[in-house]
Design a protein around this motif. Structure first.
Motif, PDB file in Angstrom:
ATOM      1  N   SER A 131      -6.317   3.480  14.800  1.00 43.06           N
ATOM      2  CA  SER A 131      -6.895   2.561  13.815  1.00 43.06           C
ATOM      3  C   SER A 131      -8.225   1.976  14.260  1.00 43.06           C
ATOM      4  CB  SER A 131      -5.923   1.416  13.520  1.00 43.06           C
ATOM      5  OG  SER A 131      -5.713   0.630  14.675  1.00 43.06           O
TER       6      SER A 131
ATOM      7  N   SER B  58      -6.514   1.314   2.728  1.00 46.21           N
ATOM      8  CA  SER B  58      -7.882   0.954   2.356  1.00 46.21           C
ATOM      9  C   SER B  58      -8.102   0.923   0.845  1.00 46.21           C
ATOM     10  CB  SER B  58      -8.870   1.932   2.995  1.00 46.21           C
ATOM     11  OG  SER B  58      -8.602   3.260   2.568  1.00 46.21           O
ATOM     12  N   GLN B  59      -7.131   1.407   0.079  1.00 47.96           N
ATOM     13  CA  GLN B  59      -7.266   1.412  -1.381  1.00 47.96           C
ATOM     14  C   GLN B  59      -6.786   0.075  -1.941  1.00 47.96           C
ATOM     15  OE1 GLN B  59      -5.332   4.700  -3.364  1.00 47.96           O
ATOM     16  NE2 GLN B  59      -5.342   3.661  -5.338  1.00 47.96           N
TER      17      GLN B  59
ATOM     18  N   SER C 223     -10.493   2.093  10.958  1.00 44.16           N
ATOM     19  CA  SER C 223      -9.721   2.975  10.077  1.00 44.16           C
ATOM     20  C   SER C 223      -8.456   2.247   9.643  1.00 44.16           C
ATOM     21  CB  SER C 223      -9.361   4.281  10.803  1.00 44.16           C
ATOM     22  OG  SER C 223      -8.582   5.125   9.971  1.00 44.16           O
TER      23      SER C 223
ATOM     24  N   LYS D 120       0.850  -1.185   0.000  1.00 44.62           N
ATOM     25  CA  LYS D 120       0.000   0.000   0.000  1.00 44.62           C
ATOM     26  C   LYS D 120       0.889   1.238   0.000  1.00 44.62           C
ATOM     27  CE  LYS D 120      -3.570  -2.648   0.282  1.00 44.62           C
ATOM     28  NZ  LYS D 120      -4.448  -2.848  -0.877  1.00 44.62           N
TER      29      LYS D 120
ATOM     30  N   ASP E 258      -6.443   2.911   7.262  1.00 46.44           N
ATOM     31  CA  ASP E 258      -5.325   3.785   6.901  1.00 46.44           C
ATOM     32  C   ASP E 258      -4.502   4.214   8.111  1.00 46.44           C
ATOM     33  OD1 ASP E 258      -6.128   3.616   4.303  1.00 46.44           O
ATOM     34  OD2 ASP E 258      -7.192   5.534   4.280  1.00 46.44           O
TER      35      ASP E 258
ATOM     36  N   ARG F  78       1.202   9.162   5.388  1.00 45.12           N
ATOM     37  CA  ARG F  78      -0.037   8.390   5.391  1.00 45.12           C
ATOM     38  C   ARG F  78       0.095   7.212   4.419  1.00 45.12           C
ATOM     39  NH1 ARG F  78      -4.664  13.205   5.223  1.00 45.12           N
ATOM     40  NH2 ARG F  78      -4.022  14.260   7.169  1.00 45.12           N
ATOM     41  N   TYR F  79      -0.668   6.175   4.723  1.00 42.37           N
ATOM     42  CA  TYR F  79      -0.634   4.965   3.895  1.00 42.37           C
ATOM     43  C   TYR F  79      -2.034   4.670   3.372  1.00 42.37           C
ATOM     44  CZ  TYR F  79       3.952   4.258   5.960  1.00 42.37           C
ATOM     45  OH  TYR F  79       5.260   4.423   6.357  1.00 42.37           O
ATOM     46  N   ALA F  80      -2.128   4.423   2.080  1.00 45.74           N
ATOM     47  CA  ALA F  80      -3.420   4.155   1.442  1.00 45.74           C
ATOM     48  C   ALA F  80      -3.771   2.679   1.609  1.00 45.74           C
ATOM     49  CB  ALA F  80      -3.377   4.550  -0.032  1.00 45.74           C
TER      50      ALA F  80
END
Length: 419
Positions: free
Chosen positions: A355, A69-70, A337, A37, A339, A65-67
Protein backbone atom coordinates in the motif's frame (compact mmCIF):
# COMPACT_ATOMS: atom_id res chain seq x y z
CA UNK A 1 -2.33 -38.77 -15.39
CA UNK A 2 -4.36 -36.31 -17.52
CA UNK A 3 -7.74 -37.52 -16.18
CA UNK A 4 -6.67 -36.70 -12.62
CA UNK A 5 -5.38 -33.34 -13.88
CA UNK A 6 -8.73 -32.75 -15.58
CA UNK A 7 -10.55 -33.34 -12.29
CA UNK A 8 -8.13 -31.11 -10.35
CA UNK A 9 -8.65 -28.39 -12.94
CA UNK A 10 -12.42 -28.68 -12.55
CA UNK A 11 -12.08 -28.47 -8.78
CA UNK A 12 -9.79 -25.45 -9.17
CA UNK A 13 -12.43 -23.74 -11.33
CA UNK A 14 -15.16 -24.48 -8.80
CA UNK A 15 -13.04 -23.07 -5.96
CA UNK A 16 -12.31 -19.95 -7.99
CA UNK A 17 -15.98 -19.36 -8.74
CA UNK A 18 -16.84 -20.03 -5.10
CA UNK A 19 -14.42 -17.24 -4.14
CA UNK A 20 -16.06 -14.93 -6.63
CA UNK A 21 -19.50 -15.79 -5.27
CA UNK A 22 -18.16 -15.06 -1.79
CA UNK A 23 -17.13 -11.52 -2.76
CA UNK A 24 -20.46 -11.02 -4.51
CA UNK A 25 -22.27 -12.12 -1.35
CA UNK A 26 -20.19 -9.71 0.77
CA UNK A 27 -20.83 -6.84 -1.62
CA UNK A 28 -24.59 -7.39 -1.69
CA UNK A 29 -24.73 -7.78 2.10
CA UNK A 30 -22.86 -4.46 2.51
CA UNK A 31 -24.63 -2.53 -0.21
CA UNK A 32 -25.96 -0.14 2.46
CA UNK A 33 -22.88 -0.10 4.70
CA UNK A 34 -21.47 3.40 5.10
CA UNK A 35 -18.10 3.79 3.41
CA UNK A 36 -17.93 0.14 2.29
CA UNK A 37 -15.63 -0.55 -0.68
CA UNK A 38 -16.61 -3.43 -2.93
CA UNK A 39 -14.45 -6.53 -3.34
CA UNK A 40 -13.83 -8.33 -6.61
CA UNK A 41 -12.20 -11.62 -7.51
CA UNK A 42 -9.65 -11.51 -10.30
CA UNK A 43 -8.63 -14.75 -12.08
CA UNK A 44 -5.26 -15.73 -13.49
CA UNK A 45 -4.38 -18.95 -15.29
CA UNK A 46 -2.13 -21.61 -13.78
CA UNK A 47 -0.33 -23.47 -16.58
CA UNK A 48 1.66 -26.64 -15.89
CA UNK A 49 4.57 -27.64 -18.15
CA UNK A 50 3.89 -30.42 -20.63
CA UNK A 51 6.18 -33.41 -21.01
CA UNK A 52 6.45 -36.09 -23.70
CA UNK A 53 3.75 -34.56 -25.81
CA UNK A 54 1.08 -35.11 -23.13
CA UNK A 55 -0.84 -32.04 -22.05
CA UNK A 56 -1.08 -31.38 -18.32
CA UNK A 57 -4.09 -29.29 -17.47
CA UNK A 58 -3.44 -26.58 -14.96
CA UNK A 59 -6.07 -24.50 -13.23
CA UNK A 60 -6.93 -20.99 -12.12
CA UNK A 61 -5.76 -18.86 -9.20
CA UNK A 62 -7.69 -16.00 -7.63
CA UNK A 63 -6.78 -12.63 -6.17
CA UNK A 64 -9.29 -10.59 -4.19
CA UNK A 65 -9.07 -6.85 -4.78
CA UNK A 66 -10.86 -3.97 -3.10
CA UNK A 67 -11.97 -0.80 -4.87
CA UNK A 68 -10.87 1.39 -1.97
CA UNK A 69 -9.93 4.33 -4.18
CA UNK A 70 -13.36 4.44 -5.84
CA UNK A 71 -15.56 6.93 -4.01
CA UNK A 72 -19.16 6.20 -3.18
CA UNK A 73 -22.04 8.63 -3.53
CA UNK A 74 -22.58 11.19 -0.75
CA UNK A 75 -25.80 10.83 1.21
CA UNK A 76 -26.80 13.89 3.24
CA UNK A 77 -28.12 13.62 6.80
CA UNK A 78 -29.33 15.93 9.56
CA UNK A 79 -26.42 15.25 11.96
CA UNK A 80 -23.42 17.58 11.93
CA UNK A 81 -21.20 14.78 13.25
CA UNK A 82 -21.92 12.58 10.24
CA UNK A 83 -18.81 13.09 8.12
CA UNK A 84 -17.84 12.22 4.57
CA UNK A 85 -14.72 12.85 2.54
CA UNK A 86 -15.05 14.38 -0.89
CA UNK A 87 -11.79 13.29 -2.46
CA UNK A 88 -8.77 11.34 -1.30
CA UNK A 89 -7.92 10.48 2.26
CA UNK A 90 -9.16 8.53 5.25
CA UNK A 91 -10.32 9.40 8.73
CA UNK A 92 -8.00 8.17 11.47
CA UNK A 93 -9.77 6.17 14.18
CA UNK A 94 -8.68 4.15 17.21
CA UNK A 95 -10.06 0.84 18.36
CA UNK A 96 -10.87 0.32 22.08
CA UNK A 97 -7.24 -0.68 22.65
CA UNK A 98 -5.89 2.55 21.16
CA UNK A 99 -4.61 1.00 17.91
CA UNK A 100 -5.01 3.45 14.97
CA UNK A 101 -6.72 2.49 11.71
CA UNK A 102 -8.01 4.22 8.59
CA UNK A 103 -11.65 4.40 7.53
CA UNK A 104 -14.08 6.16 5.22
CA UNK A 105 -17.04 5.32 7.47
CA UNK A 106 -17.90 8.65 9.09
CA UNK A 107 -21.13 7.90 10.92
CA UNK A 108 -19.86 9.41 14.18
CA UNK A 109 -21.99 10.07 17.25
CA UNK A 110 -20.92 11.12 20.76
CA UNK A 111 -20.78 8.33 23.32
CA UNK A 112 -21.55 8.73 27.02
CA UNK A 113 -18.25 10.54 27.59
CA UNK A 114 -18.56 12.84 24.59
CA UNK A 115 -16.11 11.00 22.31
CA UNK A 116 -17.10 10.72 18.64
CA UNK A 117 -17.50 7.01 17.84
CA UNK A 118 -18.66 5.46 14.56
CA UNK A 119 -21.05 2.54 14.10
CA UNK A 120 -18.22 -0.01 14.42
CA UNK A 121 -17.06 1.42 17.77
CA UNK A 122 -13.94 3.23 16.50
CA UNK A 123 -13.09 6.64 18.00
CA UNK A 124 -12.30 9.60 15.73
CA UNK A 125 -8.82 11.13 16.09
CA UNK A 126 -7.59 14.69 15.66
CA UNK A 127 -5.33 17.40 17.02
CA UNK A 128 -6.63 19.63 19.80
CA UNK A 129 -6.23 23.38 20.20
CA UNK A 130 -5.14 23.18 23.84
CA UNK A 131 -1.59 24.19 22.92
CA UNK A 132 -2.47 26.56 20.11
CA UNK A 133 -3.06 26.03 16.41
CA UNK A 134 -2.16 22.40 15.65
CA UNK A 135 0.25 21.15 13.00
CA UNK A 136 0.19 17.60 11.62
CA UNK A 137 2.88 14.99 12.20
CA UNK A 138 3.11 13.94 8.56
CA UNK A 139 4.85 10.59 9.06
CA UNK A 140 3.03 9.14 12.04
CA UNK A 141 0.12 9.24 14.45
CA UNK A 142 1.98 11.06 17.24
CA UNK A 143 0.12 13.96 18.79
CA UNK A 144 -3.33 12.63 17.91
CA UNK A 145 -6.03 12.55 20.55
CA UNK A 146 -9.60 11.29 20.66
CA UNK A 147 -12.08 13.95 19.59
CA UNK A 148 -14.38 14.90 22.48
CA UNK A 149 -17.14 17.40 21.80
CA UNK A 150 -17.80 18.09 25.50
CA UNK A 151 -14.22 19.17 26.23
CA UNK A 152 -15.25 22.81 25.96
CA UNK A 153 -18.38 22.59 28.11
CA UNK A 154 -18.83 25.38 30.67
CA UNK A 155 -15.60 26.97 29.57
CA UNK A 156 -14.95 30.46 30.96
CA UNK A 157 -12.05 32.53 29.63
CA UNK A 158 -11.06 35.93 31.05
CA UNK A 159 -10.56 38.78 28.59
CA UNK A 160 -6.97 39.77 27.86
CA UNK A 161 -7.10 41.71 24.60
CA UNK A 162 -9.47 43.58 22.37
CA UNK A 163 -9.78 45.87 19.37
CA UNK A 164 -11.79 49.06 19.06
CA UNK A 165 -11.92 51.08 15.86
CA UNK A 166 -14.06 54.16 15.36
CA UNK A 167 -14.11 57.57 13.74
CA UNK A 168 -14.10 60.62 16.02
CA UNK A 169 -15.81 63.73 14.67
CA UNK A 170 -13.15 66.33 13.86
CA UNK A 171 -15.71 69.14 14.07
CA UNK A 172 -16.70 68.35 17.68
CA UNK A 173 -16.53 71.06 20.35
CA UNK A 174 -13.50 71.13 22.66
CA UNK A 175 -14.31 70.29 26.30
CA UNK A 176 -12.72 72.33 29.08
CA UNK A 177 -10.11 70.54 31.25
CA UNK A 178 -12.19 70.79 34.42
CA UNK A 179 -15.12 69.02 32.79
CA UNK A 180 -13.29 66.05 31.27
CA UNK A 181 -14.58 62.55 32.13
CA UNK A 182 -11.21 61.75 33.76
CA UNK A 183 -12.08 64.24 36.55
CA UNK A 184 -15.13 62.11 37.43
CA UNK A 185 -16.99 65.32 38.23
CA UNK A 186 -20.76 65.35 38.52
CA UNK A 187 -20.97 67.80 35.62
CA UNK A 188 -18.39 66.01 33.43
CA UNK A 189 -18.87 66.32 29.69
CA UNK A 190 -17.80 64.05 26.86
CA UNK A 191 -17.91 64.04 23.06
CA UNK A 192 -18.73 60.37 22.33
CA UNK A 193 -19.36 57.25 24.37
CA UNK A 194 -19.36 53.51 23.70
CA UNK A 195 -19.33 50.39 25.84
CA UNK A 196 -17.55 47.02 25.64
CA UNK A 197 -18.37 43.78 27.40
CA UNK A 198 -15.35 41.99 28.90
CA UNK A 199 -15.12 38.90 31.10
CA UNK A 200 -13.55 38.39 34.51
CA UNK A 201 -11.72 35.28 35.74
CA UNK A 202 -14.95 33.41 36.44
CA UNK A 203 -16.55 34.37 33.15
CA UNK A 204 -18.71 37.11 34.63
CA UNK A 205 -19.62 39.96 32.30
CA UNK A 206 -18.13 43.35 33.09
CA UNK A 207 -19.46 46.34 31.16
CA UNK A 208 -16.89 49.05 30.50
CA UNK A 209 -17.83 52.60 29.49
CA UNK A 210 -15.42 54.26 27.05
CA UNK A 211 -15.54 58.07 26.86
CA UNK A 212 -13.91 59.90 23.95
CA UNK A 213 -13.55 63.61 24.61
CA UNK A 214 -11.96 66.28 22.43
CA UNK A 215 -9.51 68.28 24.56
CA UNK A 216 -7.81 70.33 21.83
CA UNK A 217 -7.38 70.41 18.08
CA UNK A 218 -6.45 66.86 16.96
CA UNK A 219 -6.25 65.70 20.60
CA UNK A 220 -8.67 63.40 22.39
CA UNK A 221 -8.87 61.92 25.86
CA UNK A 222 -9.98 58.30 26.30
CA UNK A 223 -11.31 57.37 29.76
CA UNK A 224 -12.65 53.97 30.79
CA UNK A 225 -14.99 53.32 33.73
CA UNK A 226 -16.65 50.26 35.20
CA UNK A 227 -20.39 50.55 34.51
CA UNK A 228 -21.11 48.89 37.87
CA UNK A 229 -19.82 52.04 39.57
CA UNK A 230 -21.97 54.48 37.58
CA UNK A 231 -24.36 56.86 39.25
CA UNK A 232 -28.06 56.22 38.50
CA UNK A 233 -29.41 58.01 35.43
CA UNK A 234 -26.40 60.30 34.90
CA UNK A 235 -23.36 57.92 35.19
CA UNK A 236 -21.21 60.70 36.68
CA UNK A 237 -19.81 60.74 39.20
CA UNK A 238 -18.75 57.09 39.28
CA UNK A 239 -18.12 55.66 42.74
CA UNK A 240 -14.61 54.66 41.69
CA UNK A 241 -12.02 56.45 39.56
CA UNK A 242 -11.40 55.64 35.92
CA UNK A 243 -9.84 52.25 35.26
CA UNK A 244 -7.54 53.83 32.70
CA UNK A 245 -7.04 57.00 30.65
CA UNK A 246 -4.92 57.82 27.62
CA UNK A 247 -4.53 60.54 25.02
CA UNK A 248 -4.90 60.10 21.26
CA UNK A 249 -3.20 62.56 18.93
CA UNK A 250 -4.21 62.71 15.26
CA UNK A 251 -2.42 63.94 12.21
CA UNK A 252 -4.17 67.06 10.90
CA UNK A 253 -3.65 66.03 7.28
CA UNK A 254 -4.49 62.32 7.18
CA UNK A 255 -6.88 62.12 10.12
CA UNK A 256 -5.04 59.04 11.38
CA UNK A 257 -3.10 58.66 14.61
CA UNK A 258 0.07 60.72 14.71
CA UNK A 259 3.46 59.13 15.20
CA UNK A 260 3.80 59.92 18.91
CA UNK A 261 0.23 59.09 19.84
CA UNK A 262 -0.84 56.25 22.10
CA UNK A 263 -2.14 53.29 20.10
CA UNK A 264 -3.83 51.27 22.85
CA UNK A 265 -5.19 51.49 26.35
CA UNK A 266 -4.50 48.97 29.13
CA UNK A 267 -6.58 48.33 32.22
CA UNK A 268 -7.30 45.62 34.76
CA UNK A 269 -10.79 44.16 34.65
CA UNK A 270 -12.35 44.09 38.14
CA UNK A 271 -11.99 40.47 39.27
CA UNK A 272 -10.23 39.65 36.04
CA UNK A 273 -7.02 39.95 34.08
CA UNK A 274 -5.19 42.83 32.46
CA UNK A 275 -6.74 43.81 29.13
CA UNK A 276 -5.12 45.77 26.33
CA UNK A 277 -7.51 47.31 23.80
CA UNK A 278 -5.96 48.15 20.44
CA UNK A 279 -6.88 51.68 19.26
CA UNK A 280 -4.34 51.92 16.45
CA UNK A 281 -6.96 52.14 13.69
CA UNK A 282 -8.87 55.07 15.17
CA UNK A 283 -9.47 58.05 12.87
CA UNK A 284 -10.52 61.69 13.13
CA UNK A 285 -12.51 62.82 10.12
CA UNK A 286 -15.28 65.35 9.61
CA UNK A 287 -17.99 62.77 10.11
CA UNK A 288 -20.11 61.67 13.05
CA UNK A 289 -18.85 59.16 15.62
CA UNK A 290 -19.00 55.76 13.92
CA UNK A 291 -17.87 52.43 15.37
CA UNK A 292 -16.27 50.19 12.74
CA UNK A 293 -14.93 47.33 14.79
CA UNK A 294 -15.30 46.30 18.42
CA UNK A 295 -14.12 42.94 19.65
CA UNK A 296 -12.77 41.53 22.91
CA UNK A 297 -11.64 37.97 23.58
CA UNK A 298 -12.84 35.81 26.47
CA UNK A 299 -16.22 34.29 27.15
CA UNK A 300 -18.70 33.59 29.89
CA UNK A 301 -19.32 30.03 31.15
CA UNK A 302 -21.63 28.45 28.65
CA UNK A 303 -22.42 24.83 27.73
CA UNK A 304 -21.82 23.49 24.25
CA UNK A 305 -25.12 23.33 22.38
CA UNK A 306 -23.87 21.91 19.09
CA UNK A 307 -20.73 21.35 17.05
CA UNK A 308 -19.86 22.51 13.56
CA UNK A 309 -17.18 20.98 11.36
CA UNK A 310 -15.72 22.99 8.51
CA UNK A 311 -14.42 21.72 5.17
CA UNK A 312 -10.85 21.81 6.45
CA UNK A 313 -11.78 19.50 9.33
CA UNK A 314 -11.85 22.09 12.12
CA UNK A 315 -14.36 21.13 14.79
CA UNK A 316 -15.96 24.17 16.41
CA UNK A 317 -17.99 24.11 19.60
CA UNK A 318 -20.95 26.48 19.52
CA UNK A 319 -21.79 27.66 23.00
CA UNK A 320 -25.16 28.66 24.34
CA UNK A 321 -24.13 32.30 24.09
CA UNK A 322 -23.53 31.89 20.34
CA UNK A 323 -19.74 31.91 20.44
CA UNK A 324 -17.82 29.51 18.19
CA UNK A 325 -14.53 28.13 19.49
CA UNK A 326 -12.23 25.65 17.69
CA UNK A 327 -11.64 22.51 19.75
CA UNK A 328 -10.05 20.02 17.34
CA UNK A 329 -8.82 19.69 13.80
CA UNK A 330 -9.44 16.31 12.27
CA UNK A 331 -6.43 14.44 10.93
CA UNK A 332 -6.59 12.64 7.59
CA UNK A 333 -4.31 9.91 6.29
CA UNK A 334 -3.48 8.55 2.87
CA UNK A 335 -1.21 6.03 1.12
CA UNK A 336 0.27 5.72 -2.36
CA UNK A 337 -1.95 2.75 -3.28
CA UNK A 338 -5.23 2.79 -1.40
CA UNK A 339 -6.45 -0.37 -3.16
CA UNK A 340 -3.61 -2.31 -1.54
CA UNK A 341 -4.65 -1.46 2.02
CA UNK A 342 -5.49 -4.41 4.24
CA UNK A 343 -9.23 -4.45 5.06
CA UNK A 344 -10.32 -5.48 8.54
CA UNK A 345 -13.61 -6.02 10.33
CA UNK A 346 -15.43 -2.81 11.18
CA UNK A 347 -14.87 -1.22 7.75
CA UNK A 348 -11.35 -0.09 8.66
CA UNK A 349 -8.02 -0.49 6.90
CA UNK A 350 -4.47 -1.14 8.02
CA UNK A 351 -1.27 -0.55 6.12
CA UNK A 352 -0.57 -3.35 3.64
CA UNK A 353 2.70 -4.67 2.27
CA UNK A 354 2.13 -2.97 -1.10
CA UNK A 355 0.00 0.00 0.00
CA UNK A 356 2.90 2.36 0.63
CA UNK A 357 3.71 4.48 3.65
CA UNK A 358 0.92 6.23 5.53
CA UNK A 359 1.13 10.04 5.51
CA UNK A 360 -1.08 12.37 7.52
CA UNK A 361 -2.30 15.91 6.98
CA UNK A 362 -5.33 18.16 6.98
CA UNK A 363 -8.34 18.27 4.69
CA UNK A 364 -7.95 20.62 1.77
CA UNK A 365 -4.16 20.50 1.83
CA UNK A 366 -2.05 18.68 -0.72
CA UNK A 367 -3.91 15.74 -2.24
CA UNK A 368 -6.37 15.42 0.64
CA UNK A 369 -10.05 15.96 -0.09
CA UNK A 370 -12.46 18.11 1.89
CA UNK A 371 -14.62 17.16 4.85
CA UNK A 372 -18.38 17.29 4.28
CA UNK A 373 -20.32 17.65 7.51
CA UNK A 374 -23.86 16.30 7.63
CA UNK A 375 -23.19 13.66 4.99
CA UNK A 376 -22.09 10.04 4.73
CA UNK A 377 -20.28 8.24 1.94
CA UNK A 378 -22.38 5.39 0.67
CA UNK A 379 -21.14 2.01 -0.48
CA UNK A 380 -19.69 1.89 -4.01
CA UNK A 381 -21.48 -1.42 -4.68
CA UNK A 382 -23.63 -1.65 -7.83
CA UNK A 383 -26.36 -4.22 -7.14
CA UNK A 384 -27.07 -4.82 -10.85
CA UNK A 385 -23.40 -5.52 -11.51
CA UNK A 386 -23.19 -7.88 -8.56
CA UNK A 387 -26.26 -9.85 -9.66
CA UNK A 388 -24.77 -10.15 -13.14
CA UNK A 389 -21.53 -11.46 -11.63
CA UNK A 390 -23.54 -13.90 -9.56
CA UNK A 391 -25.22 -15.37 -12.65
CA UNK A 392 -21.90 -15.61 -14.47
CA UNK A 393 -20.27 -17.37 -11.53
CA UNK A 394 -23.18 -19.76 -11.14
CA UNK A 395 -22.95 -20.78 -14.80
CA UNK A 396 -19.17 -21.14 -14.63
CA UNK A 397 -19.38 -23.15 -11.41
CA UNK A 398 -21.87 -25.51 -13.06
CA UNK A 399 -19.65 -25.91 -16.14
CA UNK A 400 -16.61 -26.68 -13.97
CA UNK A 401 -18.62 -29.23 -12.03
CA UNK A 402 -19.47 -30.92 -15.35
CA UNK A 403 -15.76 -31.10 -16.17
CA UNK A 404 -15.13 -32.75 -12.79
CA UNK A 405 -18.09 -35.11 -13.30
CA UNK A 406 -16.92 -36.04 -16.79
CA UNK A 407 -13.44 -36.82 -15.49
CA UNK A 408 -14.96 -38.97 -12.77
CA UNK A 409 -17.07 -40.86 -15.33
CA UNK A 410 -14.03 -41.46 -17.54
CA UNK A 411 -12.16 -42.79 -14.53
CA UNK A 412 -14.98 -45.26 -13.98
CA UNK A 413 -14.73 -46.37 -17.60
CA UNK A 414 -10.96 -46.78 -17.28
CA UNK A 415 -11.29 -48.85 -14.09
CA UNK A 416 -14.00 -51.02 -15.62
CA UNK A 417 -11.68 -51.99 -18.51
CA UNK A 418 -10.24 -54.61 -16.16
CA UNK A 419 -13.53 -56.44 -15.95
Amino acid sequence: MSLYGMMRTGASGMNAQASRLGTVADNIANANTTGYKKASTEFSSLILPTAGGAYNSGGVTTDVRYAVSQQGALEFTSSSTDLALNGDGFFIVNDPNGVPYLTRAGSFVPDGNGFLVNAAGYTLQGYDYASGTPAPVVNGFDGLTSVNITSGALSATPSTSGVFTANLDESATIVAPGLLPSTNAANAEYTSKSSLVVYDNLGGEVLLDFYYTKTAANTWEVAVYDRANAAPNTSFPYTAPALATTTLTFDATSGLLAGGSATDISLTVPGGAAVTVDLSKMSQLSYKFTVQNANVNGNSPSPVTRVEISEDGTLFAQYENGKLEPLFRLALADVQSADKLRPLAGNVYAQGVDSGVITTGFAGSGAFGSVVSGALEGSNVDIAEELTNMIESQRSYTANSKVFQTGSDLMDVLVNLKR
